[in-house]
Motif scaffolding. Structure first.
Motif, PDB file in Angstrom:
ATOM      1  N   LEU A 258     -19.830   0.787  -8.879  1.00 25.36           N
ATOM      2  CA  LEU A 258     -18.584   1.114  -8.184  1.00 25.36           C
ATOM      3  C   LEU A 258     -17.761  -0.154  -7.938  1.00 25.36           C
ATOM      4  O   LEU A 258     -16.527  -0.126  -8.003  1.00 25.36           O
ATOM      5  CB  LEU A 258     -18.879   1.842  -6.868  1.00 25.36           C
ATOM      6  CG  LEU A 258     -19.596   3.193  -7.026  1.00 25.36           C
ATOM      7  CD1 LEU A 258     -19.845   3.829  -5.664  1.00 25.36           C
ATOM      8  CD2 LEU A 258     -18.785   4.121  -7.916  1.00 25.36           C
ATOM      9  N   THR A 259     -18.437  -1.266  -7.645  1.00 25.78           N
ATOM     10  CA  THR A 259     -17.736  -2.544  -7.544  1.00 25.78           C
ATOM     11  C   THR A 259     -17.103  -2.895  -8.881  1.00 25.78           C
ATOM     12  O   THR A 259     -15.950  -3.343  -8.954  1.00 25.78           O
ATOM     13  CB  THR A 259     -18.709  -3.665  -7.119  1.00 25.78           C
ATOM     14  OG1 THR A 259     -19.246  -3.359  -5.831  1.00 25.78           O
ATOM     15  CG2 THR A 259     -18.004  -5.017  -7.062  1.00 25.78           C
ATOM     16  N   LEU A 372      -9.795  -5.776  -0.073  1.00 25.93           N
ATOM     17  CA  LEU A 372     -10.596  -4.615  -0.442  1.00 25.93           C
ATOM     18  C   LEU A 372     -11.788  -5.038  -1.309  1.00 25.93           C
ATOM     19  O   LEU A 372     -12.921  -4.586  -1.109  1.00 25.93           O
ATOM     20  CB  LEU A 372      -9.730  -3.596  -1.182  1.00 25.93           C
ATOM     21  CG  LEU A 372     -10.412  -2.291  -1.616  1.00 25.93           C
ATOM     22  CD1 LEU A 372     -11.102  -1.609  -0.442  1.00 25.93           C
ATOM     23  CD2 LEU A 372      -9.393  -1.350  -2.255  1.00 25.93           C
ATOM     24  N   PHE A 373     -11.548  -5.938  -2.254  1.00 25.53           N
ATOM     25  CA  PHE A 373     -12.643  -6.402  -3.105  1.00 25.53           C
ATOM     26  C   PHE A 373     -13.704  -7.141  -2.292  1.00 25.53           C
ATOM     27  O   PHE A 373     -14.899  -7.055  -2.591  1.00 25.53           O
ATOM     28  CB  PHE A 373     -12.111  -7.297  -4.214  1.00 25.53           C
ATOM     29  CG  PHE A 373     -13.167  -7.764  -5.185  1.00 25.53           C
ATOM     30  CD1 PHE A 373     -13.737  -6.884  -6.077  1.00 25.53           C
ATOM     31  CD2 PHE A 373     -13.589  -9.084  -5.197  1.00 25.53           C
ATOM     32  CE1 PHE A 373     -14.722  -7.295  -6.972  1.00 25.53           C
ATOM     33  CE2 PHE A 373     -14.574  -9.508  -6.083  1.00 25.53           C
ATOM     34  CZ  PHE A 373     -15.136  -8.608  -6.980  1.00 25.53           C
ATOM     35  N   SER A 374     -13.277  -7.873  -1.260  1.00 29.32           N
ATOM     36  CA  SER A 374     -14.241  -8.634  -0.453  1.00 29.32           C
ATOM     37  C   SER A 374     -15.276  -7.717   0.192  1.00 29.32           C
ATOM     38  O   SER A 374     -16.404  -8.134   0.455  1.00 29.32           O
ATOM     39  CB  SER A 374     -13.514  -9.451   0.622  1.00 29.32           C
ATOM     40  OG  SER A 374     -13.034  -8.618   1.675  1.00 29.32           O
ATOM     41  N   HIS A 375     -14.913  -6.445   0.446  1.00 25.72           N
ATOM     42  CA  HIS A 375     -15.868  -5.492   1.011  1.00 25.72           C
ATOM     43  C   HIS A 375     -16.891  -5.037  -0.030  1.00 25.72           C
ATOM     44  O   HIS A 375     -17.950  -4.516   0.323  1.00 25.72           O
ATOM     45  CB  HIS A 375     -15.137  -4.250   1.533  1.00 25.72           C
ATOM     46  CG  HIS A 375     -14.268  -4.508   2.728  1.00 25.72           C
ATOM     47  ND1 HIS A 375     -14.775  -4.713   3.993  1.00 25.72           N
ATOM     48  CD2 HIS A 375     -12.920  -4.593   2.851  1.00 25.72           C
ATOM     49  CE1 HIS A 375     -13.777  -4.902   4.839  1.00 25.72           C
ATOM     50  NE2 HIS A 375     -12.642  -4.842   4.168  1.00 25.72           N
ATOM     51  N   LEU A 376     -16.576  -5.193  -1.303  1.00 29.53           N
ATOM     52  CA  LEU A 376     -17.413  -4.666  -2.382  1.00 29.53           C
ATOM     53  C   LEU A 376     -18.361  -5.703  -2.967  1.00 29.53           C
ATOM     54  O   LEU A 376     -19.094  -5.406  -3.909  1.00 29.53           O
ATOM     55  CB  LEU A 376     -16.522  -4.113  -3.506  1.00 29.53           C
ATOM     56  CG  LEU A 376     -15.436  -3.115  -3.103  1.00 29.53           C
ATOM     57  CD1 LEU A 376     -14.626  -2.699  -4.320  1.00 29.53           C
ATOM     58  CD2 LEU A 376     -16.046  -1.897  -2.439  1.00 29.53           C
ATOM     59  N   ARG A 434      -9.771   6.786  -8.982  1.00 36.91           N
ATOM     60  CA  ARG A 434     -11.086   7.385  -9.207  1.00 36.91           C
ATOM     61  C   ARG A 434     -12.214   6.645  -8.487  1.00 36.91           C
ATOM     62  O   ARG A 434     -13.358   7.108  -8.494  1.00 36.91           O
ATOM     63  CB  ARG A 434     -11.393   7.415 -10.709  1.00 36.91           C
ATOM     64  CG  ARG A 434     -10.481   8.339 -11.495  1.00 36.91           C
ATOM     65  CD  ARG A 434     -10.708   8.175 -13.002  1.00 36.91           C
ATOM     66  NE  ARG A 434     -12.093   8.440 -13.368  1.00 36.91           N
ATOM     67  CZ  ARG A 434     -12.603   9.628 -13.649  1.00 36.91           C
ATOM     68  NH1 ARG A 434     -11.808  10.696 -13.599  1.00 36.91           N
ATOM     69  NH2 ARG A 434     -13.863   9.778 -13.989  1.00 36.91           N
ATOM     70  N   VAL A 435     -11.925   5.496  -7.857  1.00 36.09           N
ATOM     71  CA  VAL A 435     -12.978   4.699  -7.225  1.00 36.09           C
ATOM     72  C   VAL A 435     -13.234   5.185  -5.793  1.00 36.09           C
ATOM     73  O   VAL A 435     -12.332   5.130  -4.954  1.00 36.09           O
ATOM     74  CB  VAL A 435     -12.606   3.197  -7.205  1.00 36.09           C
ATOM     75  CG1 VAL A 435     -13.700   2.389  -6.503  1.00 36.09           C
ATOM     76  CG2 VAL A 435     -12.392   2.675  -8.617  1.00 36.09           C
ATOM     77  N   PRO A 436     -14.439   5.652  -5.462  1.00 32.75           N
ATOM     78  CA  PRO A 436     -14.768   6.047  -4.074  1.00 32.75           C
ATOM     79  C   PRO A 436     -15.115   4.793  -3.259  1.00 32.75           C
ATOM     80  O   PRO A 436     -16.280   4.392  -3.184  1.00 32.75           O
ATOM     81  CB  PRO A 436     -15.988   6.961  -4.260  1.00 32.75           C
ATOM     82  CG  PRO A 436     -16.655   6.457  -5.502  1.00 32.75           C
ATOM     83  CD  PRO A 436     -15.573   5.894  -6.390  1.00 32.75           C
ATOM     84  N   VAL A 437     -14.120   4.186  -2.643  1.00 33.24           N
ATOM     85  CA  VAL A 437     -14.314   2.856  -2.076  1.00 33.24           C
ATOM     86  C   VAL A 437     -15.298   2.853  -0.904  1.00 33.24           C
ATOM     87  O   VAL A 437     -16.050   1.889  -0.731  1.00 33.24           O
ATOM     88  CB  VAL A 437     -12.963   2.231  -1.646  1.00 33.24           C
ATOM     89  CG1 VAL A 437     -12.114   1.921  -2.863  1.00 33.24           C
ATOM     90  CG2 VAL A 437     -12.212   3.119  -0.684  1.00 33.24           C
ATOM     91  N   ARG A 438     -15.338   3.895  -0.105  1.00 36.16           N
ATOM     92  CA  ARG A 438     -16.277   3.911   1.020  1.00 36.16           C
ATOM     93  C   ARG A 438     -17.721   3.894   0.495  1.00 36.16           C
ATOM     94  O   ARG A 438     -18.575   3.172   1.012  1.00 36.16           O
ATOM     95  CB  ARG A 438     -16.031   5.136   1.907  1.00 36.16           C
ATOM     96  CG  ARG A 438     -14.632   5.199   2.520  1.00 36.16           C
ATOM     97  CD  ARG A 438     -14.518   6.358   3.508  1.00 36.16           C
ATOM     98  NE  ARG A 438     -15.285   6.103   4.717  1.00 36.16           N
ATOM     99  CZ  ARG A 438     -14.832   5.401   5.756  1.00 36.16           C
ATOM    100  NH1 ARG A 438     -13.611   4.883   5.722  1.00 36.16           N
ATOM    101  NH2 ARG A 438     -15.576   5.220   6.819  1.00 36.16           N
ATOM    102  N   ARG A 439     -17.991   4.688  -0.509  1.00 39.31           N
ATOM    103  CA  ARG A 439     -19.325   4.703  -1.098  1.00 39.31           C
ATOM    104  C   ARG A 439     -19.626   3.368  -1.781  1.00 39.31           C
ATOM    105  O   ARG A 439     -20.767   2.877  -1.751  1.00 39.31           O
ATOM    106  CB  ARG A 439     -19.428   5.866  -2.095  1.00 39.31           C
ATOM    107  CG  ARG A 439     -20.819   6.076  -2.662  1.00 39.31           C
ATOM    108  CD  ARG A 439     -21.060   7.563  -2.958  1.00 39.31           C
ATOM    109  NE  ARG A 439     -20.031   8.135  -3.809  1.00 39.31           N
ATOM    110  CZ  ARG A 439     -20.109   8.188  -5.136  1.00 39.31           C
ATOM    111  NH1 ARG A 439     -21.159   7.688  -5.760  1.00 39.31           N
ATOM    112  NH2 ARG A 439     -19.157   8.752  -5.828  1.00 39.31           N
ATOM    113  N   ALA A 440     -18.594   2.757  -2.383  1.00 37.81           N
ATOM    114  CA  ALA A 440     -18.787   1.472  -3.059  1.00 37.81           C
ATOM    115  C   ALA A 440     -19.159   0.371  -2.073  1.00 37.81           C
ATOM    116  O   ALA A 440     -20.012  -0.476  -2.363  1.00 37.81           O
ATOM    117  CB  ALA A 440     -17.514   1.088  -3.808  1.00 37.81           C
ATOM    118  N   ILE A 441     -18.534   0.390  -0.892  1.00 43.54           N
ATOM    119  CA  ILE A 441     -18.832  -0.629   0.127  1.00 43.54           C
ATOM    120  C   ILE A 441     -20.272  -0.481   0.613  1.00 43.54           C
ATOM    121  O   ILE A 441     -21.017  -1.465   0.735  1.00 43.54           O
ATOM    122  CB  ILE A 441     -17.843  -0.515   1.301  1.00 43.54           C
ATOM    123  CG1 ILE A 441     -16.430  -0.860   0.830  1.00 43.54           C
ATOM    124  CG2 ILE A 441     -18.254  -1.435   2.451  1.00 43.54           C
ATOM    125  CD1 ILE A 441     -15.349  -0.555   1.856  1.00 43.54           C
ATOM    126  N   GLY A 442     -20.682   0.754   0.884  1.00 42.43           N
ATOM    127  CA  GLY A 442     -22.050   0.980   1.313  1.00 42.43           C
ATOM    128  C   GLY A 442     -23.059   0.584   0.250  1.00 42.43           C
ATOM    129  O   GLY A 442     -24.100  -0.004   0.549  1.00 42.43           O
TER     130      GLY A 442
END
Length: 452
Positions: A258-259, A372-376, A434-442
């Motif tokens: 996801l990242t 946003l990328f820093s969270h991933l 299409r990127v699920p960012v919340r799931r990607a961060i976790g």
């Protein structure tokens, strides 16, 4: 440990973090003048004119015996610079994470870029090859330095502060760009009063950006601190060539798909953003027939509005989330390029309106993408992952300038070249949506902010 002791420690930690953040902002203040005065305003048209001076009767120059249309030389040089950066950045990023010594590497890259930029003072006559070499060195060094600079963000700002801190950094950069561009405009317009030729005035503006870059880099080097080596990174191979390290970094990213999906979207749409920034002055001068003073004024407008745009979009992100705000900015970019294609030649008012539209979304789309990328990014791999991120940042994109240059080479029309860039924003929008960012961060092992 008593309550007062805990509060005192927390207060001291917060004060130390704010001090680092203020120092961090000043690298944007230092290096953004290069992006504004050199890459966006002066070097494109000036290097193009130098290349045309050296061109043959058919309008071609021949670096290394390769026939290149003089009008494409600048775009090709920007594209080549990122190929150099692609080989260097992953190696430097892995070394920074492995050793924990980002600051010396940041200083070395920044001062190499500043020296190359200052050397542009000697770009005169038909020395287009010198200009190309200095541009490649400066751009590659800027890529490396920005990669290291960006990798500090997860370390100096907790998750809830990153959108705001990143946006303030961009705002600092655009404020510096505006300030220096005003001085550039005064020198350029009144060069006769200062007793210098127009060419000399441009070369002074180019060199002054290098001096500014080098001078203000001292502040972040004094304020930022290294945090020691990262043990997982130490286990990596100690000496990997740049290309092999890039492959290793991408292979590691596959464990965080996801990242990688977000990075792919960013690389696509930011390629379009950076190509517009680097080629807009060439489009304005060569296709629209606008004067250098008009171009400087338009870029100055972009810088002023980008400060407000970066801060304003940071506030929007707190309400709607960074992802939705970025998606909205990509729609605005697409509409702006479409309007630019139909803009008639010799229409400065229309060009200023387009500049205003770009300014309002430019800083925010970049600042929010960075935060946003820093969270991933998985903890402990900041510099390595930001090396991949940086490959398409701050005007170092390669595919966009290459497409722009090839389109002009084949058609002889800058309008066709500029409209070809719409593809980057449309495809980037589709990929990011299409990127699920919340799931990607976790999945990256980081806490998920309330709004993202």
């Amino acid at each position: 440990m008593g309550t007062d002791t805990v509060r005192t420690a927390a207060s001291e930690e917060a004060a130390g973090r704010r001090r680092e953040q203020r120092g961090w902002y000043f690298y944007d203040w230092a290096c953004s003048v290069y992006s504004t005065s050199v890459l966006t305003v002066f070097l494109g048209p000036y290097l193009t004119s130098v290349a045309k001076e050296a061109a043959d009767a058919e309008g071609y120059v021949h670096p290394l015996g390769i026939p290149v249309r003089a009008g494409s030389f600048f775009a090709y040089s920007v594209s080549l610079s990122v190929i150099v950066a692609v080989l260097v950045m992953p190696l430097v990023g892995a070394a920074a994470d492995r050793s924990g010594r980002k600051k010396p590497l940041l200083g070395a890259a920044a001062y190499l870029g500043a020296a190359a930029t200052t050397g542009m003072f000697f770009l005169g006559g038909d020395r287009y090859l010198l200009g190309g070499v200095l541009l490649i060195v400066a751009n590659a060094a800027q890529s490396v330095a920005m990669m290291l600079y960006n990798s500090y963000l997860p370390q100096i700002a907790p998750p809830e502060e990153r959108d705001a801190v990143s946006s303030r950094g961009w705002a600092f950069g655009y404020a510096a760009g505006s300030l220096v561009l005003v001085a550039n405009l005064v020198l350029y317009l009144a060069h006769d009063s200062f007793g210098v030729s127009e060419s000399t005035a441009v070369r002074i503006c180019l060199a002054s950006a290098g001096l500014w870059w080098g001078g203000f880099t001292i502040i972040p080097l004094l304020r930022l601190r290294d945090r020691g080596r990262d043990e997982p990174a130490v286990a990596r191979e100690a000496t990997a060539p740049g290309l092999r390290q890039l492959v290793a970094t991408v292979r590691d990213m596959r464990r965080h798909p996801l990242t990688l999906a977000f990075l792919l979207a960013y690389l696509v749409y930011n390629d379009g953003i950076q190509t517009v920034i680097s080629q807009a002055s060439v489009y304005g001068s060569e296709e629209l027939g606008l004067s250098q003073s008009t171009l400087i004024g338009a870029v100055l407008l972009v810088q002023v509005l980008a400060v407000a745009g970066a801060l304003g979009m940071g506030r929007l992100a707190r309400t709607y989330g960074a992802k939705r705000t970025i998606l909205g900015s990509l729609i605005a970019w697409t509409l702006t390029l479409g309007a630019g294609y139909f803009l008639p030649a010799g229409a400065p008012v229309g060009f200023f309106l387009l500049a205003a539209a770009i300014g309002l979304v430019l800083g925010g789309s970049q600042a929010l993408s960075r935060s946003l990328f820093s969270h991933l990014v998985p903890p402990g791999k900041e510099a390595e992952y930001f090396s991949a991120y940086e490959m398409s940042d701050r005007g170092m994109s390669w595919l966009g300038p290459l497409l722009f240059g090839v389109t002009y080479q084949l058609t002889g029309s800058y309008r066709d070249a500029i409209i070809s860039l719409v593809a980057f924003f449309v495809i980037g929008f589709a990929l990011l949506a299409r990127v699920p960012v919340r799931r990607a961060i976790g999945a990256a092992g980081n806490p998920v902010p309330e709004k993202i």
